[in-house]
Enzyme design. Structure first.
Site, short mmCIF file in Angstrom:
data_model
loop_
_atom_site.label_atom_id
_atom_site.label_comp_id
_atom_site.label_asym_id
_atom_site.label_seq_id
_atom_site.Cartn_x
_atom_site.Cartn_y
_atom_site.Cartn_z
N GLY A 96 5.38 -0.88 5.82
CA GLY A 96 4.19 -0.97 4.97
C GLY A 96 4.21 -2.23 4.12
N ASP A 123 4.03 1.79 14.26
CA ASP A 123 3.62 3.03 13.60
C ASP A 123 4.91 3.78 13.29
OD1 ASP A 123 2.89 5.58 12.90
OD2 ASP A 123 1.33 5.75 14.44
N VAL A 124 5.26 3.90 12.01
CA VAL A 124 6.57 4.47 11.67
C VAL A 124 6.70 5.94 12.07
CG1 VAL A 124 7.07 2.86 9.77
CG2 VAL A 124 5.91 5.04 9.26
N TYR A 179 1.65 15.39 0.06
CA TYR A 179 2.25 14.13 -0.41
C TYR A 179 3.49 14.40 -1.27
CZ TYR A 179 2.41 9.52 -2.72
OH TYR A 179 2.80 8.28 -3.21
N LYS A 185 7.45 13.43 -0.55
CA LYS A 185 8.24 12.58 -1.45
C LYS A 185 9.47 13.33 -1.97
CE LYS A 185 5.68 8.89 -1.15
NZ LYS A 185 6.18 7.69 -0.48
P1 NDP Z 1 -0.99 1.07 0.18
O1 NDP Z 1 -1.98 2.09 0.62
O2 NDP Z 1 -1.46 -0.14 -0.55
O3 NDP Z 1 -0.11 0.61 1.43
C1 NDP Z 1 0.44 1.54 2.32
C2 NDP Z 1 1.22 0.79 3.37
O4 NDP Z 1 1.77 1.70 4.32
C3 NDP Z 1 0.35 -0.19 4.14
O5 NDP Z 1 1.05 -1.38 4.32
C4 NDP Z 1 0.13 0.51 5.48
O6 NDP Z 1 -0.09 -0.44 6.50
C5 NDP Z 1 1.47 1.23 5.64
N1 NDP Z 1 1.38 2.35 6.56
C6 NDP Z 1 0.62 3.46 6.45
N2 NDP Z 1 0.80 4.25 7.52
C7 NDP Z 1 1.69 3.62 8.34
C8 NDP Z 1 2.26 3.92 9.60
N3 NDP Z 1 1.97 5.05 10.26
N4 NDP Z 1 3.14 3.04 10.14
C9 NDP Z 1 3.46 1.90 9.49
N5 NDP Z 1 2.96 1.55 8.29
C10 NDP Z 1 2.06 2.41 7.73
O7 NDP Z 1 0.07 1.90 -0.68
P2 NDP Z 1 0.96 1.48 -1.93
O8 NDP Z 1 1.39 0.08 -1.84
O9 NDP Z 1 0.28 1.97 -3.13
O10 NDP Z 1 2.21 2.46 -1.71
C11 NDP Z 1 3.43 2.04 -1.13
C12 NDP Z 1 4.44 3.17 -1.29
O11 NDP Z 1 4.61 3.47 -2.68
C13 NDP Z 1 4.00 4.47 -0.62
O12 NDP Z 1 5.11 5.10 -0.04
C14 NDP Z 1 3.46 5.28 -1.78
O13 NDP Z 1 3.55 6.65 -1.52
C15 NDP Z 1 4.39 4.85 -2.90
N6 NDP Z 1 3.85 5.06 -4.23
C16 NDP Z 1 2.71 4.41 -4.65
C17 NDP Z 1 2.23 4.63 -5.92
C18 NDP Z 1 1.00 3.96 -6.44
O14 NDP Z 1 0.60 4.25 -7.58
N7 NDP Z 1 0.38 3.06 -5.73
C19 NDP Z 1 2.92 5.53 -6.85
C20 NDP Z 1 4.10 6.14 -6.31
C21 NDP Z 1 4.54 5.89 -5.05
P3 NDP Z 1 -1.06 -0.13 7.78
O15 NDP Z 1 -2.20 0.69 7.26
O16 NDP Z 1 -1.44 -1.48 8.28
O17 NDP Z 1 -0.21 0.61 8.74
#
Ligand code: NDP
Length: 245
Positions: A10, A61-62, A153, A157
């Site tokens: 991600g 896709d993870v 979710y 986590k």
């Molecule tokens: P975003 O929605 O901005 O980004 C999510 C990322 O995950 C993207 O890069 C997306 O890329 C990737 N992703 C989603 N599904 C897949 C998949 N199946 N395979 C590979 N990559 C995938 O999220 P954030 O930056 O906000 O969050 C990042 C992490 O931090 C997450 O784990 C989230 O739960 C955690 N978090 C975030 C918080 C917040 O306030 N923002 C708070 C607490 C935790 P693509 O869609 O191209 O695959």
């Protein structure tokens, strides 16, 4: 960090993008795993085009073990090692339990929890062989305190906490350290969905009275990848402005 090989799942947006940028700025070779590859790479690096030579994208896709394994194998073949894995990819599909479909449960668990299992499983053979590795999982404050409307979710986590501690115990003898960072609220697409009233209410409960910038999470990821943290494993570190106190 120079020439360290770092996988960031991600890593193309939000917190993952900040993590990719920080490692690339420190001279590491960053391998971004995400389903989409940015169309405009200059925009991805915010104009800092020198970073691009340190960042490579893999369409992964993870939640699909074969997709993960194929890219990990390519990296091992070309670079000969993997130093750090950051399991950051994550999604939400919120609803109350009454209304949550089994598909929405599976979707979130498959990416957030099974995704971390898939990526960890794919890298540990290499890390065990080299007697060195760091795995850094990105959890969430809601994995500790829960949140109505987010049972899938928060369960995913919380599951990452168990995964982190068990992997830390299993892998310590091979000098592979496993830790989890639990962010509170961070300014990204995930929190953009909230309206101003929701945001103001949220900030009221944060002792530091503000949400985090993605780089403030990335700084802690770098710490867990750094030599300065080499006696720390199996830990959950809240990076949340004091919200979970
Ligand atoms: P975003 O929605 O901005 O980004 C999510 C990322 O995950 C993207 O890069 C997306 O890329 C990737 N992703 C989603 N599904 C897949 C998949 N199946 N395979 C590979 N990559 C995938 O999220 P954030 O930056 O906000 O969050 C990042 C992490 O931090 C997450 O784990 C989230 O739960 C955690 N978090 C975030 C918080 C917040 O306030 N923002 C708070 C607490 C935790 P693509 O869609 O191209 O695959």
């Amino acid at each position: 960090m120079k020439d360290k090989i770092i996988i960031v799942t991600g890593g193309n947006k939000g917190i993952g993008k900040a993590i990719s940028h920080e490692f690339a700025e420190l001279g590491a070779k960053v391998k971004v795993f995400a389903r989409t590859i940015p169309n405009d790479l200059n925009e991805f690096v915010d104009g800092k085009t020198d970073l691009l030579s340190n960042i490579e994208f893999f369409a992964v896709d993870v939640s699909d073990f074969d997709s993960v394994a194929e890219s990990v194998n390519k990296i091992v073949k070309s670079e000969g090692k993997i130093d750090v894995l950051v399991n950051n990819a994550g999604v939400t599909k919120d609803n109350l339990l009454m209304r949550m479909s089994p598909e929405d449960w599976d979707f979130v668990m498959d990416i957030n929890l099974k995704g971390a299992f898939n990526c960890s499983k794919a890298v540990i053979r290499t890390m065990m062989g080299q007697r060195y590795g760091r795995i850094i999982n990105i959890g969430s404050i809601v994995g500790t305190i829960g949140n109505p409307g987010q049972i899938n979710y928060s369960a995913s986590k919380a599951g990452l906490v168990g995964l982190t501690k068990s992997m830390a115990k299993e892998l310590a003898s091979r000098n592979i350290l496993v830790n989890l960072i639990a962010p509170g609220y961070v300014e990204t697409n995930m929190t953009d969905a909230l309206n101003d009233e929701q945001k103001a209410k949220l900030v009221e409960n944060i002792p530091l009275r503000r949400v985090a910038n993605p780089s403030e999470i990335a700084d802690v990821v770098v710490f867990f990848a750094h030599d300065d943290s080499k006696y720390i494993t199996g830990q959950v570190l809240h990076v949340d402005g004091g919200l979970a106190i």
